[in-house]
Design an enzyme around this catalytic site. Structure first.
Site, mmCIF file in Angstrom:
data_model
loop_
_atom_site.group_PDB
_atom_site.id
_atom_site.type_symbol
_atom_site.label_atom_id
_atom_site.label_comp_id
_atom_site.label_asym_id
_atom_site.label_seq_id
_atom_site.Cartn_x
_atom_site.Cartn_y
_atom_site.Cartn_z
ATOM 1 N N GLN A 1 3.709 -13.566 -2.048
ATOM 2 C CA GLN A 1 4.527 -12.446 -1.540
ATOM 3 C C GLN A 1 5.327 -12.861 -0.314
ATOM 4 O O GLN A 1 6.417 -12.341 -0.071
ATOM 5 C CB GLN A 1 3.631 -11.245 -1.174
ATOM 6 C CG GLN A 1 3.061 -10.492 -2.349
ATOM 7 C CD GLN A 1 1.672 -10.989 -2.702
ATOM 8 O OE1 GLN A 1 1.355 -12.159 -2.524
ATOM 9 N NE2 GLN A 1 0.851 -10.109 -3.238
ATOM 10 N N ASP B 1 -4.295 -2.577 3.876
ATOM 11 C CA ASP B 1 -4.424 -1.813 2.631
ATOM 12 C C ASP B 1 -5.477 -0.718 2.736
ATOM 13 O O ASP B 1 -5.430 0.275 2.030
ATOM 14 C CB ASP B 1 -4.736 -2.745 1.463
ATOM 15 C CG ASP B 1 -3.507 -3.557 1.125
ATOM 16 O OD1 ASP B 1 -3.276 -4.588 1.795
ATOM 17 O OD2 ASP B 1 -2.740 -3.138 0.242
ATOM 18 N N ALA C 1 0.797 -1.235 0.000
ATOM 19 C CA ALA C 1 0.000 0.000 0.000
ATOM 20 C C ALA C 1 0.836 1.296 0.000
ATOM 21 O O ALA C 1 0.650 2.149 -0.881
ATOM 22 C CB ALA C 1 -0.978 -0.035 1.172
ATOM 23 N N ASN D 1 -6.804 -6.394 4.215
ATOM 24 C CA ASN D 1 -5.403 -6.744 3.962
ATOM 25 C C ASN D 1 -5.381 -7.943 3.019
ATOM 26 O O ASN D 1 -6.432 -8.458 2.615
ATOM 27 C CB ASN D 1 -4.668 -7.030 5.280
ATOM 28 C CG ASN D 1 -3.174 -7.121 5.078
ATOM 29 O OD1 ASN D 1 -2.566 -6.213 4.514
ATOM 30 N ND2 ASN D 1 -2.560 -8.223 5.492
HETATM 31 O O1 MRU Z 1 -1.291 -7.139 -3.378
HETATM 32 P P1 MRU Z 1 -0.149 -6.530 -2.606
HETATM 33 O O2 MRU Z 1 1.091 -7.339 -2.634
HETATM 34 O O3 MRU Z 1 0.071 -5.083 -2.970
HETATM 35 O O4 MRU Z 1 -0.688 -6.554 -1.114
HETATM 36 C C1 MRU Z 1 0.094 -6.041 -0.084
HETATM 37 C C2 MRU Z 1 -0.511 -6.238 1.234
HETATM 38 O O5 MRU Z 1 -1.601 -6.755 1.382
HETATM 39 C C3 MRU Z 1 0.224 -5.678 2.385
HETATM 40 O O6 MRU Z 1 -0.004 -6.445 3.514
HETATM 41 C C4 MRU Z 1 -0.282 -4.266 2.597
HETATM 42 O O7 MRU Z 1 -0.069 -3.466 1.476
HETATM 43 C C5 MRU Z 1 0.184 -3.582 3.781
HETATM 44 S S1 MRU Z 1 1.882 -3.544 4.116
HETATM 45 C C6 MRU Z 1 2.634 -2.393 3.308
#
Ligand code: MRU
Length: 346
Positions: free
Chosen positions: A193, A234, A46, A244
């Site tokens: 991830q 997010d 995010a 999230n």
């Molecule tokens: O789809 P992504 O990889 O962008 O998702 C990221 C997440 O869900 C993280 O947990 C979230 O952005 C918060 S941490 C910076």
């Protein structure tokens, strides 16, 4: 090592799709490619996509040939819309774009002045992200004790931000403080991830860790082999419901059932006080190939119907605390989030 930066009209970012195999920086010179990099998740997380959105607007501002301030601002509004539509759940993207556009609209500057303002504001957002994350890391690390085994979901490390990270930033800080901790890293299907990025980052920092399949978390929690859960966010609704990465909800429910505290860590820019509950948070649906293939290799039958929500919502009753750069928020979340959003930074 910054996840992304802007220098002399060039956005330089780590192509996160290639990790952990290759650490490659790509150079981007136009906003349309920045939009693509967010949508295709060369950059993700995010706060990182918030900074990327700001840089995209800065590239568009530099390239604009508009002759009047009104025409320039109309063009920036269009570009802002285009960038915002790339990923709908993480509110940091809209927050960064609106912050820049609101300042530009309020300024009454010439085209040249507006151009400088947009570039400067985008740089400020990126620079502030690092300071914000450092503050969060200290608050979050105070919740972590010697001997803790922490389950972590998705990637919330330096790569998910400009630098430092959110939830993983707290964990890395606790390790730096000398606490003996162990991290159970959820692999985080479908895009992995956790396996690709979080495992790689923790190994760089020398934090003891074990990679687990998402489905294994319940086993560790039931057997008391994990005593804390940390993840990012997010978008957070005003009642404390947290959107999230998909799988966070299931993890929180099982942790709660086993009496294990769950902490979600995010900058206040991720908190959307305009939304009453998590049900109002838009959930991004991504392509079927993320579920049916890994690295281009298909393992599901051709033609199978696929659902691929990228995020889910953890209702606030499953959360023990919400960690922000202004401090740790405990229940009742609705009242206490309101208070922290009105407060000055801690
Ligand atoms: O789809 P992504 O990889 O962008 O998702 C990221 C997440 O869900 C993280 O947990 C979230 O952005 C918060 S941490 C910076």
């Amino acid at each position: 090592m910054r996840t992304l930066e802007l220098h002399d009209g060039v956005v330089r970012m780590i192509d996160q799709r290639l990790l952990p195999g290759q650490l490659v920086y790509v150079e981007i010179r136009d906003y349309a490619t920045v939009a693509r990099s967010i949508q295709e998740m060369w950059v993700r997380g995010a706060p990182a996509i918030g900074a990327a959105g700001g840089f995209g607007l800065a590239l568009a501002a530099r390239a604009s040939t508009a002759a009047t301030s009104d025409a320039f601002l109309a063009e920036m509004d269009r570009v802002g819309q285009e960038l915002y539509q790339t990923r709908p759940t993480a509110v940091n993207l809209g927050w960064a774009i609106n912050r820049i556009l609101n300042k530009a609209h309020a300024s009454k500057l010439s085209v040249a002045g507006l151009r400088d303002l947009i570039v400067a504001e985008a740089q400020a957002i990126a620079a502030e992200d690092i300071i914000t994350n450092e503050k969060m890391a200290r608050y979050g690390a105070s919740l972590i004790n010697d001997g803790d085994t922490i389950i972590h979901h998705c990637n919330t490390g330096p790569l998910a931000t400009v630098d430092v990270g959110t939830a993983l930033g707290c964990i890395i800080q606790a390790h730096r403080d000398g606490k003996k901790i162990h991290v159970l890293v959820d692999e985080t299907r479908p895009r992995l991830q956790g396996a690709r990025l979080t495992a790689w980052e923790l190994m760089q920092y020398g934090v003891p860790m074990t990679l687990i399949a998402d489905n294994a978390a319940g086993h560790y929690l039931y057997r008391k082999l994990a005593n804390k859960v940390f993840y990012g966010a997010d978008r957070v609704a005003s009642n404390g419901d947290v959107a999230n990465k998909i799988g966070s909800y299931k993890l929180a429910v099982v942790a709660h059932e086993n009496g294990v505290p769950v902490y979600s860590v995010m900058p206040t820019s991720t908190i959307d006080m305009a939304l009453a509950s998590g049900l109002d948070i838009p959930i991004e649906e991504r392509g079927a190939d993320e579920v049916t293939t890994i690295d281009g290799v298909r393992f599901a039958p051709v033609g199978v119907q696929v659902g691929n929500p990228a995020f889910d919502v953890t209702p606030h009753k499953y959360l023990t605390g919400i960690v922000t750069e202004r401090g740790i928020v405990y229940p009742p979340f609705k009242e206490n989030l309101l208070r922290i959003m009105d407060s000055a930074e801690g």
